[in-house]
Design an enzyme around this catalytic site. Sequence first.
Site, PDB file in Angstrom:
ATOM      1  N   LYS A   1      75.819  37.382   5.767  1.00 55.60           N
ATOM      2  CA  LYS A   1      76.770  37.209   4.666  1.00 55.60           C
ATOM      3  C   LYS A   1      78.189  37.534   5.140  1.00 55.60           C
ATOM      4  CE  LYS A   1      77.297  38.581  -0.220  1.00 55.60           C
ATOM      5  NZ  LYS A   1      76.727  39.411  -1.308  1.00 55.60           N
TER       6      LYS A   1
ATOM      7  N   SER B   1      75.406  37.062  -5.506  1.00 57.93           N
ATOM      8  CA  SER B   1      76.495  36.527  -4.722  1.00 57.93           C
ATOM      9  C   SER B   1      76.098  36.084  -3.317  1.00 57.93           C
ATOM     10  CB  SER B   1      77.612  37.571  -4.621  1.00 57.93           C
ATOM     11  OG  SER B   1      77.164  38.718  -3.916  1.00 57.93           O
TER      12      SER B   1
ATOM     13  N   SER C   1      72.432  40.898  -6.074  1.00 54.91           N
ATOM     14  CA  SER C   1      73.029  39.804  -5.306  1.00 54.91           C
ATOM     15  C   SER C   1      72.189  39.304  -4.136  1.00 54.91           C
ATOM     16  CB  SER C   1      74.414  40.213  -4.778  1.00 54.91           C
ATOM     17  OG  SER C   1      75.346  40.170  -5.822  1.00 54.91           O
TER      18      SER C   1
END
Lengths: 490, 88
Positions: A79, A154, A178
Amino acid sequence: MSTDLGITLAEYVRGVASGEISCEEYVVATLDRIEKHDAKLHAYVSVDADAVEAAKGVDAAVRAGRDVGALAGAPFGIKDNICMAGTRTTCCSWMLEDYVSPYDATVVDRLSGSGGIVVGKTNMDEFAMGLTTEFAAFGPSLNPWNTECVPGGSSGGSAVAVSALECIASLGSDTGGSVRNPASFCGIVGYKPTYGRLSRYGLVSYANSIEQVGIMARSVEDVGIVMNAISGEDKMDDTTRRDVRSGADHTPDHIADIDGGVEGMAVGLDVDSFDESTDVGSAVRRAADAFEAAGATVTDVHIDHGPSSVASYYVLTAAEAGSNLARYDNLRYGYDMPQEGYEYNAYISRARSRLGPEVTRRMILGGFVPSAGHAGKYYLKALKMRDALSAQVDGVFADGNLACILSPTVPVLPFKFGEKIDDPVELFRMDSNTVLANLTGRPSISVPFAMSSGLPIGVQLTGSLDSDAQLLRIANTIHASSESKGAPQL
Amino acid sequence: MITNDEIRAVAKLMKIEIDDYEEHAEKIRKMIEYFDHLDSVALSDTFQRGITVTIDSLRDDVVENTGAGADLGLKFGGGEHMHSPKLR
């Protein structure tokens, strides 16, 4: 013969060790797949073509009989809020568009040290604030099961990459779900460990007391393999901790007992977390039945998933984000100048105009809820609510009989782009089942269990503090009963 | 109910310039109204929880120059801090 990118990490590692799989061929095939599909799916915001050179080194080491580590050159996505030396770490914000990290996050350092190869940085909602990737500054990721639907967030890019076979496993961050939310929406496994099990050093901070790095993979065993490689104390992060349950002076083994089953265990069904008349609710009921078929007993439990717990989560994260984002003045990441006077203030204002709309709103919230005259009504009450939730969860696990709590990961199926983006409260409600684990520090995992209308449904298991290895064992059992198999057809 | 003036004041304090003020204000107001759900819960006046650690269990608060960033051509000041490029 074409390379099978749909294998698990465990199968890959065994294949490399036996010489049946070439790391170079696997990594090249992965990069080819990214090139072929990612222009549409947008799982990645940057890709490292040098990964092939690293893969050649792994094959050479195998031929020479040298140790290639527990991850054996497996390709990972990371990420884009996790720092990696010499690469851009943008948090998918125009603010950090050109920021190149000078150091590795501890989880990246340990991943590489165990032989993992990072093939790219993955897309996310800006600064991890969102749950659809619609707030990503460089454009959203698409759900590979239905590209009209959001992939969750996310850590949406990390989930899409694993689901679409653009990497074998990935790292995300989980502040309110997330990792688990996009894992559920994309039909993969997503795991948030007990707070403190994974180092946050090098994770760009959003809400320090709540967030954790999380792992996304195609199997629960794969999650355990990665946990063994990257978890444990870190002197660079004083919130990392040992397994206080075992008192062990080392990282526990997360896969040794993973096939142990659930015979004799008790699973708590969080009956207030779902509506059985919905597709998601009926899937959770079938998961409970599967546990009973595997030898566990299922009992009803009641935990407050009401709006007050979600409100508590958003108040606390806004306050911590407001504090953290105060650093995004573009001085530490941009230019050096005197910190006083009109020029400085105008510069800060200009720099902050680079933040996207959702981050801007949460910064304002973060300034408001702990401010004089409002702190008692919002921030302090949210802290008390967090305490009350911890007490509730402690109560559920108090007699030591319950092994985990079962609920849906997300109360609804993946929805279409634009469907909820204009209503912040509607988006808040998507977090109703996931924030509990973050607010209370408990380990939690989403396992793909069913399909409905061609879209995946994940079930969530939440354990007691430091029960990570046991939770993975339970999750592995329910994953074996999953009605959801295979990868999406692209 | 938060007022437009309060939102404007907080934004100013946080040095945030907003162009589409009305759109932000409406969403922020909805979020804060949602936070009022906290009023519906009876909560004790004291905090019962938290983890206490002793000071000697924390690592020493000393700067360690790991050399990170040196290969990116960044300059170090006094061996402790990394310098950003000057604003031109």
